[in-house]
Write an enzyme that holds these catalytic residues in place. Structure first.
Site, mmCIF file in Angstrom:
data_model
loop_
_atom_site.group_PDB
_atom_site.id
_atom_site.type_symbol
_atom_site.label_atom_id
_atom_site.label_comp_id
_atom_site.label_asym_id
_atom_site.label_seq_id
_atom_site.Cartn_x
_atom_site.Cartn_y
_atom_site.Cartn_z
ATOM 1 N N GLY A 46 0.861 -1.186 0.000
ATOM 2 C CA GLY A 46 0.000 0.000 0.000
ATOM 3 C C GLY A 46 0.886 1.220 0.000
ATOM 4 O O GLY A 46 1.883 1.253 -0.719
ATOM 5 N N GLU A 47 0.574 2.183 0.818
ATOM 6 C CA GLU A 47 1.404 3.383 0.946
ATOM 7 C C GLU A 47 2.008 3.417 2.337
ATOM 8 O O GLU A 47 1.293 3.631 3.321
ATOM 9 C CB GLU A 47 0.588 4.651 0.661
ATOM 10 N N SER A 48 3.315 3.225 2.397
ATOM 11 C CA SER A 48 3.959 3.100 3.707
ATOM 12 C C SER A 48 3.838 4.382 4.528
ATOM 13 O O SER A 48 3.752 4.323 5.757
ATOM 14 C CB SER A 48 5.424 2.689 3.543
ATOM 15 N N CYS A 78 6.179 -5.366 0.464
ATOM 16 C CA CYS A 78 6.289 -4.085 -0.230
ATOM 17 C C CYS A 78 6.240 -2.914 0.761
ATOM 18 O O CYS A 78 7.208 -2.691 1.463
ATOM 19 C CB CYS A 78 5.228 -4.010 -1.318
ATOM 20 N N ARG A 134 5.722 -0.723 -7.730
ATOM 21 C CA ARG A 134 6.511 0.336 -7.071
ATOM 22 C C ARG A 134 7.172 -0.189 -5.800
ATOM 23 O O ARG A 134 7.132 0.441 -4.736
ATOM 24 C CB ARG A 134 5.630 1.568 -6.769
ATOM 25 N N HIS A 169 4.880 -9.044 -4.270
ATOM 26 C CA HIS A 169 3.541 -9.320 -3.718
ATOM 27 C C HIS A 169 3.137 -10.781 -3.934
ATOM 28 O O HIS A 169 2.380 -11.078 -4.869
ATOM 29 C CB HIS A 169 2.496 -8.422 -4.407
ATOM 30 N N GLU A 171 0.968 -12.377 -2.462
ATOM 31 C CA GLU A 171 -0.490 -12.501 -2.289
ATOM 32 C C GLU A 171 -1.244 -12.284 -3.603
ATOM 33 O O GLU A 171 -2.424 -12.571 -3.691
ATOM 34 C CB GLU A 171 -0.991 -11.535 -1.199
HETATM 35 N N1 GLN Z 1 5.866 2.672 -2.984
HETATM 36 C C1 GLN Z 1 5.060 2.312 -1.889
HETATM 37 C C2 GLN Z 1 5.570 2.934 -0.596
HETATM 38 O O1 GLN Z 1 6.660 3.424 -0.546
HETATM 39 C C3 GLN Z 1 4.955 0.812 -1.755
HETATM 40 C C4 GLN Z 1 4.221 0.228 -2.923
HETATM 41 C C5 GLN Z 1 3.514 -1.057 -2.624
HETATM 42 O O2 GLN Z 1 3.323 -1.455 -1.450
HETATM 43 N N2 GLN Z 1 3.017 -1.712 -3.656
HETATM 44 O O3 GLN Z 1 4.851 2.950 0.336
#
Ligand code: GLN
Length: 196
Positions: A46-48, A78, A134, A169, A171
């Site tokens: 997700g978005e860290s 991720c 990403r 990922h 999952e």
């Molecule tokens: N780029 C995202 C981050 O820095 C991570 C991307 C992902 O979890 N698919 O949070």
């Protein structure tokens, strides 16, 4: 054995699907009380930055560090791997500082569609499908980490005892190898010490 999945944002439902296919019980984690019910924890992609802020606001930051330090198993994928790292770059941000590695954010894969690579993994004999969205590069993995898979000369799946991190990922594929491995870690690390 109950597996918690941090359910703030990101692809937490895909992890629940994989785990249920393997017969594991899952629980969405949004509070410290949710976490206390769990034997293992998944930190999803997700978005860290958003996830870290939520952890800090809800008291989960310290609770997850205690969970790890008590020996229970955590698997970060991720964004979750970014949260587990001891150092985060590109741009720099704080983290849970639980695994001795430096990660560089937003390195593999595209924003809207994933990039898929195949590479060797110590957990299985054939190549493993790795979906990157990403994902971070593990720029430095400390000596405490075992590298279970690499892609293009960089670690993409690493473990230190009860802690597991993937920059891809698992999952999102039908290959359950990594989740099976994590369930074994949970069962090994949630075993109660024998009483005298
Ligand atoms: N780029 C995202 C981050 O820095 C991570 C991307 C992902 O979890 N698919 O949070």
């Amino acid at each position: 054995m109950k597996i918690g999945i941090l359910a703030v944002q990101g692809d937490f439902e895909a992890h629940a699907t994989r785990l249920r296919e393997l017969g594991a019980e899952t629980r969405e984690v949004r509070t410290v009380a949710d976490l206390e019910q769990c034997d293992g924890l998944i930190l999803p992609g997700g978005e860290s930055t958003t996830q870290l802020q939520f952890l800090q606001e809800e008291g989960l930051y310290d609770a997850i560090r205690n969970f790890a330090n008590s020996g229970r198993a955590i698997f970060g994928t991720c964004a979750g791997a970014i949260l587990l790292a001891s150092e985060v770059k590109n741009p720099p941000q704080s983290s849970l500082h639980l695994m001795d590695m430096t990660v560089l954010r937003n390195a593999y894969g595209r924003q809207v569609a994933s990039d898929v690579f195949f590479g060797p993994c110590k957990l299985k004999s054939g190549p493993m499908e790795m979906v990157f969205i990403r994902g971070p590069i593990v720029e430095r993995a400390g000596n405490s980490l075992e590298v279970l898979a690499e892609y293009a000369g960089k670690p993409v799946l690493v473990q230190n005892k009860n802690l597991l991190a993937a920059t891809f990922h698992p999952e999102l594929t039908s290959d359950t190898t990594v989740h099976e491995h994590f369930l074994q870690m949970v069962s090994a690390h949630s075993a109660k010490p024998a009483t005298a």
